[in-house]
Design an enzyme around this catalytic site. Structure first.
Site, short mmCIF file in Angstrom:
data_model
loop_
_atom_site.label_atom_id
_atom_site.label_comp_id
_atom_site.label_asym_id
_atom_site.label_seq_id
_atom_site.Cartn_x
_atom_site.Cartn_y
_atom_site.Cartn_z
N SER A 121 -24.05 5.15 -20.68
CA SER A 121 -23.86 4.34 -19.47
C SER A 121 -25.21 3.89 -18.95
CB SER A 121 -23.13 5.14 -18.39
OG SER A 121 -23.24 4.44 -17.15
N ASP A 146 -3.86 -0.07 -10.78
CA ASP A 146 -5.25 -0.41 -11.05
C ASP A 146 -5.46 -0.84 -12.49
OD1 ASP A 146 -5.53 0.40 -8.48
OD2 ASP A 146 -6.71 2.20 -8.93
N GLU A 151 0.84 -1.21 0.00
CA GLU A 151 0.00 0.00 0.00
C GLU A 151 0.87 1.24 0.00
OE1 GLU A 151 -3.21 0.38 -1.11
OE2 GLU A 151 -3.59 -1.25 0.31
P1 ADP Z 1 -13.51 3.79 -7.61
O1 ADP Z 1 -12.52 3.67 -8.72
O2 ADP Z 1 -12.93 3.50 -6.29
O3 ADP Z 1 -14.77 3.05 -7.85
P2 ADP Z 1 -13.52 6.51 -8.55
O4 ADP Z 1 -14.08 7.77 -7.99
O5 ADP Z 1 -12.09 6.47 -8.90
O6 ADP Z 1 -13.91 5.35 -7.53
O7 ADP Z 1 -14.32 6.14 -9.88
C1 ADP Z 1 -15.73 6.08 -9.89
C2 ADP Z 1 -16.26 6.79 -11.12
O8 ADP Z 1 -16.01 5.99 -12.32
C3 ADP Z 1 -17.78 6.93 -11.11
O9 ADP Z 1 -18.16 8.04 -10.32
C4 ADP Z 1 -18.06 7.13 -12.59
O10 ADP Z 1 -17.78 8.46 -12.98
C5 ADP Z 1 -17.04 6.22 -13.26
N1 ADP Z 1 -17.67 4.92 -13.59
C6 ADP Z 1 -17.42 3.72 -13.03
N2 ADP Z 1 -18.20 2.73 -13.57
C7 ADP Z 1 -18.98 3.34 -14.50
C8 ADP Z 1 -20.02 2.90 -15.40
N3 ADP Z 1 -20.41 1.62 -15.45
N4 ADP Z 1 -20.58 3.82 -16.21
C9 ADP Z 1 -20.17 5.11 -16.18
N5 ADP Z 1 -19.23 5.58 -15.36
C10 ADP Z 1 -18.63 4.73 -14.53
MG MG Z 2 -10.78 4.88 -8.96
#
Ligand code: ADP
Ligand code: MG
Length: 391
Positions: free
Chosen positions: A68, A172, A34
């Site tokens: 989406s 990631d 980490e």
């Molecule tokens: P994490 O990566 O921990 O889930 P992040 O804030 O880095 O959190 O990313 C989340 C963002 O990724 C969402 O708020 C959205 O904008 C985008 N996202 C993730 N999955 C989708 C999806 N299936 N459709 C559209 N946007 C998505």
């Molecule tokens: Mg993220």
């Protein structure tokens, strides 16, 4: 949202009037390593069985249209004049990937891309890398281009860093693109060399969302990175041969102790010892020694708590409860810190009982209902065959 291949293909057909090709990318969790990625260090993530699917088909008007299903929203971009312009919305992720591919000189014809994901959003499981890599696979497939894993991951990271504007390391995108089922991935974040390591089928990885995100998180995260940078700069200046913190030993750090703040010293000590723990964890997996692996997870947690000062009482409580359960080998905080999730390695046959006890005891002590996911290491991004059952 439940993601089904046939449904995603059918929705694409109904919306855009074309058959599409379908690609899937998983989510991920980091087992150990980490805050090591941005100083060229070692991490050991694995992909988990949540996914984002991207269905792609062509169109003739030079537009890239992203839909989406999670947001029930469609957004279009003129490919020829796409510029870097983040809107703060979900569409920044797919648009950022398109921008990154164009910047790399990849030509792109008009396309429809529909996205559908079952990755919990913003829970630290990297739905962002999942949506980026699924989009990249779809766009590259549409252009008939195959790129090596390293390139796909780097292009997606660039989208997140430069278009979306989020400071993330390479871990990631790399593991989401390149993971293999039944394996954890040891990744060297400097060279991008990686090794796939066996995780026994008799263990499960339980991710537990504490449901807390402390308000200090954003500011403190930045502070930690600054404290690390300052420490790294001093080591680089004082000790020949050190380019990144990755190159430093505890002896190097000790020599520089008087030259840096106590905070920088402790943050650097976490990273140096954490890189060592990742290597020890590799050996434990190769030896099939899950007891040892679990011990290293707990040491990693203590180091995140004490040296990196990035845990919080709720997360420490979750780790304490977990370690009292007989089926648990190890538990630790995972992700940036100050809340978020723990990762627990447990015996497969005790996983359900473990989850019940953890949730019950956590709720008793904090009043919070945690969310738990029982996971096994999954494959990275793939093209799914157009015909076939639900997957
Ligand atoms: P994490 O990566 O921990 O889930 P992040 O804030 O880095 O959190 O990313 C989340 C963002 O990724 C969402 O708020 C959205 O904008 C985008 N996202 C993730 N999955 C989708 C999806 N299936 N459709 C559209 N946007 C998505
Ligand atoms: Mg993220």
């Amino acid at each position: 949202m439940k993601v089904e291949k046939e449904r995603a293909l059918q929705e694409h057909r109904l919306r855009f009037g074309h058959e599409g090709r379908i690609y899937a990318a998983p989510a991920r969790v980091n087992l150990i390593g980490e805050h090591t990625d941005y100083t060229g260090g070692l991490v050991m993530p694995m992909a988990i069985d949540f996914k984002t699917v991207a269905v792609v088909s062509g169109r003739q008007d030079g537009l890239a249209v992203f839909y989406s299903a999670n947001y029930e929203e469609e957004v279009s971009f003129e490919i020829a004049s796409l510029s870097r312009a983040a809107s703060g919305r979900w569409s920044d992720y797919p648009a950022g990937v398109l921008w990154s591919l164009l910047e790399a000189g990849i030509s792109m014809a008009g396309c429809n891309v529909s996205l559908m994901g079952d990755v919990p959003l913003g829970a630290g499981l990297s739905s962002s890398a999942s949506v980026e890599v699924a989009t990249a696979m779809a766009l590259l497939g549409h252009s008939g281009i195959e790129l090596p894993l390293e390139k796909v991951a780097t292009l997606c990271r660039r989208a997140e860093n430069e278009y979306v504007g989020a400071k993330s390391g390479i871990m990631d995108q790399f593991v989401v693109a390149g993971a293999v089922a039944h394996r954890a991935m040891l990744l060297d974040c400097r060279s991008l060399a990686f090794e796939l390591l066996p995780l026994p089928d008799q263990v499960r990885v339980v991710i537990c969302n504490s449901m807390v995100k402390h308000a200090v998180a954003t500011g403190e995260y930045g502070n930690r990175r600054d404290e690390v940078e300052v420490g790294q700069d001093i080591l680089r200046r004082e000790r020949p041969g050190i380019e990144l913190l990755r190159d430093a030993t505890l002896e190097d750090l000790e020599v520089c102790k008087g030259k840096m703040t106590e905070e920088s010293f402790a943050r650097c000590r976490h990273i140096i010892t954490e890189n060592g723990r990742v290597l020890d964890a590799r050996k434990a997996l190769l030896d099939g020694d899950m007891g040892k692996f679990g011990e290293l997870m707990v040491l990693a947690h203590e180091s995140m708590r004490d040296d990196f000062a990035a845990s919080c009482p709720e997360i420490d409580g979750l780790v304490r409860i977990a370690m009292q359960q007989p089926e648990c080998f190890g538990a630790r905080i995972t992700g940036g810190g100050f809340g978020g999730c723990t990762v627990n390695v447990v015996r497969a046959d005790g996983a359900e009982r473990f989850v019940e006890t953890l949730k019950r005891e956590y709720s008793t002590s904090t009043g919070i209902q945690a969310e738990c996911f029982v996971c096994a290491p999954s494959d990275g991004a793939l093209e799914l065959a157009a015909k076939g059952g639900v997957s």
